[in-house]
Scaffold this motif. Structure first.
Motif, PDB file in Angstrom:
ATOM      1  N   UNK A   1      -8.597  -5.319   5.482  1.00 24.07           N
ATOM      2  CA  UNK A   1      -9.771  -5.157   4.618  1.00 24.07           C
ATOM      3  C   UNK A   1      -9.386  -4.931   3.156  1.00 24.07           C
ATOM      4  N   UNK A   2      -8.245  -4.362   2.908  1.00 26.70           N
ATOM      5  CA  UNK A   2      -7.844  -4.063   1.535  1.00 26.70           C
ATOM      6  C   UNK A   2      -7.362  -5.269   0.756  1.00 26.70           C
ATOM      7  N   UNK A   3      -7.099  -6.374   1.428  1.00 25.42           N
ATOM      8  CA  UNK A   3      -6.558  -7.546   0.728  1.00 25.42           C
ATOM      9  C   UNK A   3      -7.245  -8.858   1.093  1.00 25.42           C
ATOM     10  N   UNK A   4      -8.180  -8.809   2.036  1.00 23.55           N
ATOM     11  CA  UNK A   4      -8.824 -10.039   2.502  1.00 23.55           C
ATOM     12  C   UNK A   4     -10.336  -9.884   2.465  1.00 23.55           C
TER      13      UNK A   4
ATOM     14  N   UNK B   1       0.820  -1.207   0.000  1.00 27.50           N
ATOM     15  CA  UNK B   1       0.000   0.000   0.000  1.00 27.50           C
ATOM     16  C   UNK B   1       0.856   1.261   0.000  1.00 27.50           C
ATOM     17  N   UNK B   2       2.063   1.134  -0.501  1.00 28.15           N
ATOM     18  CA  UNK B   2       2.887   2.312  -0.750  1.00 28.15           C
ATOM     19  C   UNK B   2       2.084   3.314  -1.586  1.00 28.15           C
ATOM     20  N   UNK B   3       2.238   4.564  -1.283  1.00 25.34           N
ATOM     21  CA  UNK B   3       1.467   5.605  -1.949  1.00 25.34           C
ATOM     22  C   UNK B   3       1.560   5.490  -3.464  1.00 25.34           C
TER      23      UNK B   3
ATOM     24  N   UNK C   1     -14.321   0.301   9.812  1.00 29.49           N
ATOM     25  CA  UNK C   1     -14.155  -1.079   9.340  1.00 29.49           C
ATOM     26  C   UNK C   1     -12.678  -1.469   9.237  1.00 29.49           C
ATOM     27  N   UNK C   2     -11.835  -0.578   8.737  1.00 32.26           N
ATOM     28  CA  UNK C   2     -10.416  -0.956   8.627  1.00 32.26           C
ATOM     29  C   UNK C   2      -9.711  -0.884   9.984  1.00 32.26           C
ATOM     30  N   UNK C   3     -10.294  -0.130  10.906  1.00 28.22           N
ATOM     31  CA  UNK C   3      -9.790  -0.137  12.291  1.00 28.22           C
ATOM     32  C   UNK C   3     -10.071  -1.497  12.924  1.00 28.22           C
TER      33      UNK C   3
ATOM     34  N   UNK D   1      -5.826   6.950  -8.587  1.00 31.19           N
ATOM     35  CA  UNK D   1      -6.700   7.955  -7.990  1.00 31.19           C
ATOM     36  C   UNK D   1      -5.912   8.934  -7.124  1.00 31.19           C
ATOM     37  N   UNK D   2      -6.169  10.219  -7.282  1.00 31.31           N
ATOM     38  CA  UNK D   2      -5.551  11.187  -6.379  1.00 31.31           C
ATOM     39  C   UNK D   2      -6.174  11.103  -4.988  1.00 31.31           C
ATOM     40  N   UNK D   3      -7.383  10.551  -4.886  1.00 28.25           N
ATOM     41  CA  UNK D   3      -8.048  10.433  -3.589  1.00 28.25           C
ATOM     42  C   UNK D   3      -8.003   9.012  -3.046  1.00 28.25           C
ATOM     43  N   UNK D   4      -7.076   8.188  -3.549  1.00 30.71           N
ATOM     44  CA  UNK D   4      -7.007   6.792  -3.111  1.00 30.71           C
ATOM     45  C   UNK D   4      -6.824   6.724  -1.601  1.00 30.71           C
ATOM     46  N   UNK D   5      -7.820   6.193  -0.940  1.00 29.09           N
ATOM     47  CA  UNK D   5      -7.849   6.141   0.513  1.00 29.09           C
ATOM     48  C   UNK D   5      -8.045   4.682   0.910  1.00 29.09           C
ATOM     49  N   UNK D   6      -7.189   4.173   1.778  1.00 30.61           N
ATOM     50  CA  UNK D   6      -7.237   2.745   2.105  1.00 30.61           C
ATOM     51  C   UNK D   6      -8.619   2.326   2.609  1.00 30.61           C
ATOM     52  N   UNK D   7      -9.203   3.116   3.478  1.00 32.07           N
ATOM     53  CA  UNK D   7     -10.508   2.761   4.026  1.00 32.07           C
ATOM     54  C   UNK D   7     -11.595   2.829   2.964  1.00 32.07           C
ATOM     55  N   UNK D   8     -11.740   3.975   2.319  1.00 27.76           N
ATOM     56  CA  UNK D   8     -12.798   4.137   1.323  1.00 27.76           C
ATOM     57  C   UNK D   8     -12.623   3.183   0.152  1.00 27.76           C
ATOM     58  N   UNK D   9     -11.406   3.087  -0.360  1.00 31.83           N
ATOM     59  CA  UNK D   9     -11.153   2.242  -1.520  1.00 31.83           C
ATOM     60  C   UNK D   9     -11.484   0.782  -1.208  1.00 31.83           C
TER      61      UNK D   9
END
Length: 458
Positions: free
Chosen positions: A282-285, A44-46, A275-277, A363-371
């Motif tokens: 959540x981003x990979x599972x 999840x590097x920027x 949810x990601x807390x 995405x310029x707004x790529x956000x781990x939680x939202x995405x």
């Protein structure tokens, strides 16, 4: 003079309504620092588009700091090591920062806290994760009851103003040069058009809020019309923390009409971070284990389809318009995001994680939680998600949401077609030779997707 304190910036690149800055100001001279840590996030590097935004946001933040007698120190490396080294160099005893909830930031906070006196403050969300719970004390898993419970705590506290002066240390430590970080693309400069759409930084965020005030009351309808530009386009500013959600809430809540639908989008952001807390992977599972058995197509087999999707060459005009808008501007209309995500997952039967990773990079707004939460919602694999069997029909969605002008803007091969046929030129036998045929028919794709889902359920 008191010992200086360190202000650790991350995704909170603002001076107004900045609780960490306010606390630091009360203790002595402040050393603001941003550390570029590319190793801690791992996969999840920027992403590249975010890095473009970061360059200009940091530049804007440094300018704002200098106007108040301060400056931004830039370091690159492991956050805990760099902060510890900075503390040694400056005889600092304490670090102030806003809390963040991505798994790598939580790990970094733990590491910093083991070495230094780290004081974390709230302010990145309307409410910190865990504040809103069921009557039994559990976290909400479903958005709607979470939203209703959050509304009981609204409005948030009024945002604090920007300080007029920030005391500086007697000697500034070494700082990297922003240009040395090579955050901007060059050969080729694929972000050349980004500046036409975006002004990163706190001033740009506030301008964006102001420009949205007249539209916020009509957001419930306009947000679904790609041609109408009825969305706020605040997402990258919120992701980078150039404006606080509390500031946005208070500015928007008083507009004429009914801005409730937009305010609920701010609550959705809180929900996603909760949810990601609770589920850091959540981003990979898959949140629902049944999707672990889903027979996704091997990407080697589906490579042509995946490339066509990324390039906006699927033969479905609304999908292609969205993917081309993404590549050109680093952003995509929210309704179209759902359509293109559903198309990749259900029409092309490609694992949602491949799409999420592409969005992360573009995405310029790529956000781990939202995405992560949004992709799993579309896939049906999330804690709260759309049913997999509900398959969006792009050829129906496009005219329903009046996307003709949107398609003309982003798919110029079809610009000469009238509203009746532009959504599905193949069916009217008017597809120009420069535009590709459909990668797969809707009925065929639907049947394949439902069969795969049944297989996953045994």
């Amino acid at each position: 003079m008191a010992d200086p304190v360190i202000l650790w910036f991350r995704q909170d690149l603002r001076l107004s309504d900045q609780a960490a800055l306010a606390a630091a100001l009360g203790e002595g001279p402040v050393i603001p620092v941003y550390i570029l840590d590319d190793d801690a996030p791992r996969q999840w590097k920027m992403g590249a588009a975010q890095r473009w935004w970061l360059h200009y946001s940091l530049k804007s933040l440094d300018k704002n700091l200098r106007e108040r007698g301060s400056r931004l120190i830039l370091r690159r490396g492991d956050c805990a090591e760099e902060l510890q080294q900075l503390a040694r160099e400056t005889c600092s005893q304490r670090v102030h920062a806003l809390a963040h909830y991505e798994p790598w930031w939580r790990n970094a906070e733990k590491a910093v806290g083991q070495r230094l006196d780290l004081q974390l403050h709230d302010g990145g969300l309307l409410l910190p994760p865990g504040c809103v719970r069921t009557s039994g004390g559990d976290l909400y898993q479903i958005y709607t009851p979470f939203m209703r419970a959050t509304m009981l705590h609204m409005p948030p506290s009024k945002p604090s103003p920007t300080p007029s002066r920030i005391d500086s240390p007697s000697r500034w430590p070494h700082s990297d040069s922003l240009d040395e970080w090579d955050l901007l693309p060059s050969r080729p400069n694929w972000a050349e058009a980004f500046a036409n759409d975006w002004m990163p930084g706190e001033a740009g965020a506030r301008d964006r809020v102001s420009s949205f005030l007249d539209e916020a009351g009509d957001y419930d309808l306009a947000r679904n019309l790609p041609s109408a530009e009825g969305t706020s386009r605040l997402s990258p500013h919120l992701h980078f923390g150039e404006v606080s959600p509390a500031y946005v809430w208070h500015r928007i809540s008083g507009v004429p009409g009914d801005p409730t639908t937009f305010l609920k989008e701010l609550i959705w952001r809180d929900y996603a971070h909760t949810q990601i807390w609770a589920l850091p992977a959540y981003g990979s599972k898959n949140a629902r284990s049944v999707f672990d058995q889903m027979p996704w197509r091997d990407l080697r087999e589906a490579k042509g389809d995946f490339i066509a999707w990324k390039k906006g060459r699927t033969g479905y005009p609304i999908v292609d318009a969205g993917m081309r808008q993404l590549w050109t501007t680093g952003w995509m209309h929210n309704r179209v995001r759902m359509i293109v995500a559903s198309f990749l997952i259900k029409h092309l039967l490609i694992d949602w994680r491949h799409g999420a990773q592409w969005f992360w990079d573009t995405l310029v707004d790529a956000d781990y939680a939202n995405n992560s939460v949004n992709w799993q919602w579309v896939a049906g694999s999330g804690v709260d998600a759309n049913m997999f069997s509900r398959i969006m029909a792009p050829l129906t969605q496009s005219p329903k949401f009046e996307a003709a002008d949107y398609i003309r803007q982003w798919v110029p091969e079809l610009a000469h077609l009238d509203d009746k046929v532009i959504h599905d030129p193949d069916s009217y036998d008017v597809r120009p030779s420069a535009y590709p045929p459909k990668r797969i028919g809707h009925r065929e794709a639907r049947e394949r997707a439902l069969a795969a889902y049944q297989q996953s359920r045994g």
